[in-house]
Design a protein around this motif. Structure first.
Motif, short mmCIF file in Angstrom:
data_model
loop_
_atom_site.label_atom_id
_atom_site.label_comp_id
_atom_site.label_asym_id
_atom_site.label_seq_id
_atom_site.Cartn_x
_atom_site.Cartn_y
_atom_site.Cartn_z
N TYR A 110 0.84 -1.21 0.00
CA TYR A 110 0.00 0.00 0.00
C TYR A 110 0.87 1.26 0.00
O TYR A 110 0.65 2.18 -0.78
CB TYR A 110 -0.94 -0.02 1.21
N TYR A 111 1.89 1.29 0.86
CA TYR A 111 2.79 2.44 0.90
C TYR A 111 3.51 2.63 -0.43
O TYR A 111 3.64 3.75 -0.94
CB TYR A 111 3.82 2.31 2.02
N LEU A 112 4.00 1.54 -1.02
CA LEU A 112 4.70 1.62 -2.30
C LEU A 112 3.76 2.09 -3.41
O LEU A 112 4.17 2.87 -4.28
CB LEU A 112 5.34 0.29 -2.65
N SER A 113 2.52 1.63 -3.37
CA SER A 113 1.57 2.06 -4.40
C SER A 113 1.26 3.55 -4.25
O SER A 113 1.07 4.25 -5.25
CB SER A 113 0.30 1.22 -4.38
N GLN A 114 1.24 4.05 -3.02
CA GLN A 114 1.07 5.50 -2.81
C GLN A 114 2.23 6.26 -3.43
O GLN A 114 2.04 7.30 -4.07
CB GLN A 114 0.98 5.83 -1.33
N LEU A 115 3.44 5.75 -3.22
CA LEU A 115 4.62 6.40 -3.81
C LEU A 115 4.51 6.41 -5.33
O LEU A 115 4.82 7.42 -5.98
CB LEU A 115 5.89 5.68 -3.36
N ASP A 116 4.05 5.31 -5.91
CA ASP A 116 3.89 5.24 -7.37
C ASP A 116 2.84 6.23 -7.86
O ASP A 116 3.02 6.90 -8.87
CB ASP A 116 3.51 3.82 -7.81
N GLU A 117 1.73 6.31 -7.14
CA GLU A 117 0.65 7.23 -7.54
C GLU A 117 1.14 8.68 -7.57
O GLU A 117 0.64 9.48 -8.36
CB GLU A 117 -0.53 7.14 -6.56
N HIS A 118 2.08 9.00 -6.71
CA HIS A 118 2.60 10.36 -6.64
C HIS A 118 3.92 10.51 -7.38
O HIS A 118 4.63 11.50 -7.20
CB HIS A 118 2.74 10.79 -5.17
N ASP A 119 4.24 9.53 -8.22
CA ASP A 119 5.45 9.57 -9.04
C ASP A 119 6.71 9.85 -8.23
O ASP A 119 7.58 10.61 -8.65
CB ASP A 119 5.31 10.58 -10.18
N SER A 120 6.79 9.24 -7.07
CA SER A 120 7.97 9.40 -6.21
C SER A 120 9.03 8.39 -6.61
O SER A 120 8.72 7.27 -6.99
CB SER A 120 7.59 9.18 -4.75
N ASN A 121 10.27 8.80 -6.51
CA ASN A 121 11.38 7.88 -6.73
C ASN A 121 11.69 7.19 -5.42
O ASN A 121 11.73 7.84 -4.37
CB ASN A 121 12.62 8.64 -7.21
N TYR A 122 11.88 5.89 -5.47
CA TYR A 122 12.21 5.13 -4.27
C TYR A 122 12.97 3.88 -4.66
O TYR A 122 12.93 3.47 -5.80
CB TYR A 122 10.97 4.78 -3.46
N THR A 123 13.65 3.32 -3.70
CA THR A 123 14.36 2.06 -3.88
C THR A 123 13.58 0.98 -3.13
O THR A 123 13.32 1.13 -1.93
CB THR A 123 15.79 2.16 -3.33
N MET A 124 13.23 -0.08 -3.84
CA MET A 124 12.48 -1.17 -3.22
C MET A 124 13.28 -1.78 -2.07
O MET A 124 14.44 -2.13 -2.26
CB MET A 124 12.20 -2.27 -4.25
N PRO A 125 12.68 -1.91 -0.90
CA PRO A 125 13.40 -2.53 0.22
C PRO A 125 13.44 -4.06 0.12
O PRO A 125 14.15 -4.70 0.88
CB PRO A 125 12.61 -2.08 1.45
N PHE A 126 12.65 -4.64 -0.79
CA PHE A 126 12.65 -6.10 -0.96
C PHE A 126 12.36 -6.42 -2.42
O PHE A 126 11.78 -5.61 -3.14
CB PHE A 126 11.61 -6.77 -0.05
N THR A 127 12.77 -7.60 -2.84
CA THR A 127 12.52 -8.04 -4.22
C THR A 127 11.32 -8.99 -4.23
O THR A 127 10.88 -9.47 -3.18
CB THR A 127 13.74 -8.78 -4.79
N GLY A 128 10.84 -9.27 -5.42
CA GLY A 128 9.75 -10.23 -5.56
C GLY A 128 10.12 -11.60 -5.02
O GLY A 128 9.32 -12.28 -4.37
N ASN A 129 11.37 -12.02 -5.28
CA ASN A 129 11.82 -13.32 -4.78
C ASN A 129 11.90 -13.34 -3.26
O ASN A 129 11.58 -14.36 -2.63
CB ASN A 129 13.17 -13.70 -5.39
N GLN A 130 12.35 -12.24 -2.66
CA GLN A 130 12.38 -12.17 -1.19
C GLN A 130 10.97 -12.25 -0.62
O GLN A 130 10.75 -12.91 0.39
CB GLN A 130 13.06 -10.88 -0.74
#
Length: 109
Positions: free
Chosen positions: A46-66
Motif C-alpha cells: 500500500y505504501y509503495l503504491s502510494q509512492l507510485d501514484e505520486h510519481d515518487s522515486n524510491y528504492t524497493m526494500p525487498f525483491t519479488g523473490n524475497q
C-alpha cells in the motif's frame, strides 16, 4: 502513474498477500505467523503504491523473490522480522515523500 497503472503494477503482489478464509479461521501458530507476514506485506505494498501514484522515486526494500520466500511455509522468525522491517522501511519512505501530498489513509486491517 495513474491509479489504474498502479493497480495493474501491484495486482499480482496484492493477490499473493491476500489472507485466505482458512488462515483467518485458524488459530494455530503457523496461521497466525502467515497472517502477520501477509498483513505487513499488504501494508508495505500500500505504501509503495502510494509512492507510485505520486510519481515518487524510491528504492524497493525487498525483491519479488524475497517476498515469495517470506510467504513460504513454514514461516520462520526471520520471515516475520523481514516483513516487519520492509513494512517499516516502506512507511518511512512514504512519510518522507508525502509532506506535500493530499491523501486519506486507507484502512488496511
Amino acid at each position: 502513474m495513474t491509479k489504474d497503472e498502479v493497480r495493474a503494477k501491484w495486482a499480482v503482489a496484492k493477490r499473493m498477500v491476500q489472507i485466505t478464509q482458512d488462515e483467518w479461521d485458524s488459530h494455530n501458530v503457523e496461521a497466525q505467523a502467515i497472517k502477520f507476514v501477509k498483513a505487513k506485506l499488504k501494508i508495505a505494498i500500500y505504501y509503495l503504491s502510494q509512492l507510485d501514484e505520486h510519481d515518487s522515486n524510491y528504492t524497493m526494500p525487498f525483491t519479488g523473490n524475497q517476498m515469495k520466500k517470506a510467504l513460504k511455509s513454514p514461516i520462520t522468525k526471520q520471515n516475520v522480522k523481514d516483513a516487519a522491517d520492509w513494512c517499516h522501511q516502506c512507511r518511512l519512505m512514504r512519510d518522507k515523500a508525502c509532506t506535500s501530498w493530499s491523501y486519506e489513509e486507507e484502512k488496511t486491517a
